[in-house]
Design a protein around this motif. Structure first.
Motif, PDB file in Angstrom:
ATOM      1  N   VAL A 176      15.029  36.262 -40.141  1.00 57.82           N
ATOM      2  CA  VAL A 176      14.346  36.585 -39.273  1.00 57.82           C
ATOM      3  C   VAL A 176      13.262  35.121 -39.417  1.00 57.82           C
ATOM      4  O   VAL A 176      12.483  34.767 -40.477  1.00 57.82           O
ATOM      5  N   ARG A 177      13.395  34.039 -38.398  1.00 53.93           N
ATOM      6  CA  ARG A 177      12.760  32.572 -38.472  1.00 53.93           C
ATOM      7  C   ARG A 177      11.440  32.542 -38.443  1.00 53.93           C
ATOM      8  O   ARG A 177      11.088  32.381 -37.161  1.00 53.93           O
ATOM      9  N   VAL A 178      10.448  32.821 -39.340  1.00 55.36           N
ATOM     10  CA  VAL A 178       9.051  32.735 -39.221  1.00 55.36           C
ATOM     11  C   VAL A 178       8.527  31.613 -39.838  1.00 55.36           C
ATOM     12  O   VAL A 178       7.116  31.006 -39.787  1.00 55.36           O
ATOM     13  N   GLY A 179       9.369  30.694 -40.546  1.00 56.46           N
ATOM     14  CA  GLY A 179       8.771  29.420 -41.363  1.00 56.46           C
ATOM     15  C   GLY A 179       9.415  28.323 -40.854  1.00 56.46           C
ATOM     16  O   GLY A 179       8.982  27.163 -41.472  1.00 56.46           O
ATOM     17  N   THR A 180      10.014  28.214 -39.660  1.00 57.07           N
ATOM     18  CA  THR A 180      10.683  27.235 -39.305  1.00 57.07           C
ATOM     19  C   THR A 180       9.693  25.946 -39.161  1.00 57.07           C
ATOM     20  O   THR A 180       8.570  25.891 -38.599  1.00 57.07           O
ATOM     21  N   GLY A 181      10.195  24.608 -39.693  1.00 55.92           N
ATOM     22  CA  GLY A 181       9.461  23.645 -39.629  1.00 55.92           C
ATOM     23  C   GLY A 181       8.076  23.529 -40.712  1.00 55.92           C
ATOM     24  O   GLY A 181       7.711  22.460 -40.817  1.00 55.92           O
ATOM     25  N   LEU A 182       8.164  24.515 -41.286  1.00 56.14           N
ATOM     26  CA  LEU A 182       7.044  24.667 -42.478  1.00 56.14           C
ATOM     27  C   LEU A 182       7.719  24.508 -43.727  1.00 56.14           C
ATOM     28  O   LEU A 182       8.915  24.706 -44.237  1.00 56.14           O
ATOM     29  N   VAL A 183       7.008  23.568 -44.791  1.00 56.10           N
ATOM     30  CA  VAL A 183       7.563  23.496 -46.183  1.00 56.10           C
ATOM     31  C   VAL A 183       6.477  23.876 -47.269  1.00 56.10           C
ATOM     32  O   VAL A 183       5.210  24.062 -47.049  1.00 56.10           O
ATOM     33  N   GLY A 184       6.886  24.085 -48.322  1.00 53.52           N
ATOM     34  CA  GLY A 184       5.981  24.298 -49.560  1.00 53.52           C
ATOM     35  C   GLY A 184       5.262  25.245 -49.227  1.00 53.52           C
ATOM     36  O   GLY A 184       5.511  26.587 -48.863  1.00 53.52           O
ATOM     37  N   GLU A 185       3.911  25.482 -49.724  1.00 43.61           N
ATOM     38  CA  GLU A 185       3.116  26.727 -49.811  1.00 43.61           C
ATOM     39  C   GLU A 185       2.642  27.219 -48.397  1.00 43.61           C
ATOM     40  O   GLU A 185       2.314  28.260 -48.268  1.00 43.61           O
ATOM     41  N   GLU A 186       2.455  26.162 -47.497  1.00 43.08           N
ATOM     42  CA  GLU A 186       2.466  26.645 -46.217  1.00 43.08           C
ATOM     43  C   GLU A 186       3.488  27.528 -45.437  1.00 43.08           C
ATOM     44  O   GLU A 186       3.263  28.599 -44.904  1.00 43.08           O
ATOM     45  N   ARG A 187       4.834  27.294 -45.820  1.00 45.27           N
ATOM     46  CA  ARG A 187       6.010  28.013 -45.599  1.00 45.27           C
ATOM     47  C   ARG A 187       5.746  29.564 -46.311  1.00 45.27           C
ATOM     48  O   ARG A 187       5.974  30.631 -45.673  1.00 45.27           O
ATOM     49  N   VAL A 188       5.576  29.410 -47.373  1.00 44.98           N
ATOM     50  CA  VAL A 188       5.347  30.530 -48.263  1.00 44.98           C
ATOM     51  C   VAL A 188       4.088  31.524 -47.784  1.00 44.98           C
ATOM     52  O   VAL A 188       4.355  32.613 -47.560  1.00 44.98           O
ATOM     53  N   ALA A 189       3.187  30.881 -47.416  1.00 43.25           N
ATOM     54  CA  ALA A 189       2.110  31.457 -46.868  1.00 43.25           C
ATOM     55  C   ALA A 189       2.445  32.428 -45.533  1.00 43.25           C
ATOM     56  O   ALA A 189       2.121  33.491 -45.181  1.00 43.25           O
ATOM     57  N   ALA A 190       3.228  31.484 -44.550  1.00 45.50           N
ATOM     58  CA  ALA A 190       3.928  32.178 -43.406  1.00 45.50           C
ATOM     59  C   ALA A 190       4.790  33.271 -43.664  1.00 45.50           C
ATOM     60  O   ALA A 190       4.704  34.530 -43.161  1.00 45.50           O
ATOM     61  N   LEU A 191       5.536  33.200 -44.688  1.00 42.34           N
ATOM     62  CA  LEU A 191       6.591  34.360 -44.808  1.00 42.34           C
ATOM     63  C   LEU A 191       5.713  35.440 -45.549  1.00 42.34           C
ATOM     64  O   LEU A 191       6.098  36.854 -45.409  1.00 42.34           O
ATOM     65  N   GLU A 192       4.606  35.320 -46.328  1.00 38.84           N
ATOM     66  CA  GLU A 192       3.984  36.234 -47.101  1.00 38.84           C
ATOM     67  C   GLU A 192       3.135  37.024 -45.943  1.00 38.84           C
ATOM     68  O   GLU A 192       2.971  38.404 -46.262  1.00 38.84           O
ATOM     69  N   ALA A 193       2.796  36.457 -44.996  1.00 38.14           N
ATOM     70  CA  ALA A 193       1.803  36.901 -43.919  1.00 38.14           C
ATOM     71  C   ALA A 193       2.632  37.785 -43.117  1.00 38.14           C
ATOM     72  O   ALA A 193       2.590  39.168 -42.968  1.00 38.14           O
ATOM     73  N   GLU A 194       4.122  37.441 -42.722  1.00 33.59           N
ATOM     74  CA  GLU A 194       4.872  38.356 -42.000  1.00 33.59           C
ATOM     75  C   GLU A 194       5.412  39.394 -42.886  1.00 33.59           C
ATOM     76  O   GLU A 194       5.573  40.433 -42.338  1.00 33.59           O
ATOM     77  N   CYS A 195       5.466  39.224 -44.338  1.00 37.13           N
ATOM     78  CA  CYS A 195       5.964  40.280 -45.053  1.00 37.13           C
ATOM     79  C   CYS A 195       4.949  41.271 -45.001  1.00 37.13           C
ATOM     80  O   CYS A 195       5.425  42.492 -45.036  1.00 37.13           O
ATOM     81  N   GLU A 196       3.890  41.073 -45.017  1.00 35.88           N
ATOM     82  CA  GLU A 196       2.771  41.964 -45.367  1.00 35.88           C
ATOM     83  C   GLU A 196       2.948  43.030 -43.724  1.00 35.88           C
ATOM     84  O   GLU A 196       2.799  44.125 -43.955  1.00 35.88           O
ATOM     85  N   ARG A 197       3.081  42.190 -42.568  1.00 34.39           N
ATOM     86  CA  ARG A 197       3.208  42.967 -41.558  1.00 34.39           C
ATOM     87  C   ARG A 197       4.460  43.717 -41.361  1.00 34.39           C
ATOM     88  O   ARG A 197       4.262  44.917 -40.972  1.00 34.39           O
ATOM     89  N   LEU A 198       5.415  43.524 -41.821  1.00 34.41           N
ATOM     90  CA  LEU A 198       6.847  44.302 -41.711  1.00 34.41           C
ATOM     91  C   LEU A 198       6.653  45.349 -42.998  1.00 34.41           C
ATOM     92  O   LEU A 198       7.179  46.489 -42.771  1.00 34.41           O
ATOM     93  N   VAL A 199       6.007  45.138 -44.071  1.00 42.27           N
ATOM     94  CA  VAL A 199       5.962  46.400 -44.984  1.00 42.27           C
ATOM     95  C   VAL A 199       4.920  47.431 -44.347  1.00 42.27           C
ATOM     96  O   VAL A 199       5.328  48.612 -44.704  1.00 42.27           O
ATOM     97  N   ALA A 200       3.982  47.220 -43.564  1.00 42.47           N
ATOM     98  CA  ALA A 200       3.319  48.082 -42.783  1.00 42.47           C
ATOM     99  C   ALA A 200       4.128  49.057 -41.990  1.00 42.47           C
ATOM    100  O   ALA A 200       3.728  50.141 -41.679  1.00 42.47           O
TER     101      ALA A 200
END
Length: 144
Positions: free
Chosen positions: A88-112
């Motif tokens: 599930v491509r949610v971090g396309t074009g993002l790198v480093g901590e900005e990418r990790v933050a986007a992954l973590e935000a989507e993870c939180e939504r999906l865990v719910a």
């Protein structure tokens, strides 16, 4: 030259409707309308022999661009790692901590929604970070 014009991705699972509705939420997909002559999928199911009730379910991209997902009930449970999984491509074009933050935000939504976080795989110089997860029946997928 291949005559294949489109394809669908099929999931074996225990509860097709539950898994399909989870993936609708993840991907922004919708449940297609019931077959002609039926007001709902429940009405359609009731037209089948009882052993086929709830045996399958599907969801589709509302724009018609991405592949249809089909979910079919199977008697056996999942016992090993998937041989195929969705990224599930949610971090396309993002790198480093900005990418990790986007992954973590989507993870939180999906865990719910019932997903399970497995592990964060940090960037290693070759691959960017991704987050391994499981859907509501334990099928692996990645937030990428």
């Amino acid at each position: 030259m291949s005559s294949v014009k489109e394809f669908q991705i099929t999931f074996d699972c225990a509860d097709p409707e539950r898994v399909a509705r989870f993936w609708c939420e993840v991907l922004g997909y919708v449940v297609p309308p019931p077959p002609e002559g039926f007001d709902s999928w429940a009405d359609y199911d009731r037209s089948l022999p009882p052993e086929q009730w709830g045996a399958s379910f599907a969801c589709q991209d509302p724009s018609g661009v991405r592949p249809r997902l089909y979910f079919q009930r199977v008697p056996e449970g999942k016992v090993a790692k998937n041989r195929l999984h969705l990224d599930v491509r949610v971090g396309t074009g993002l790198v480093g901590e900005e990418r990790v933050a986007a992954l973590e935000a989507e993870c939180e939504r999906l865990v719910a929604l019932g997903a399970v976080r497995v592990r964060l795989l940090r960037a290693d110089g070759v691959n960017e970070s991704c987050l391994v997860m499981q859907d509501v029946e334990g099928n692996e997928f990645c937030l990428d």
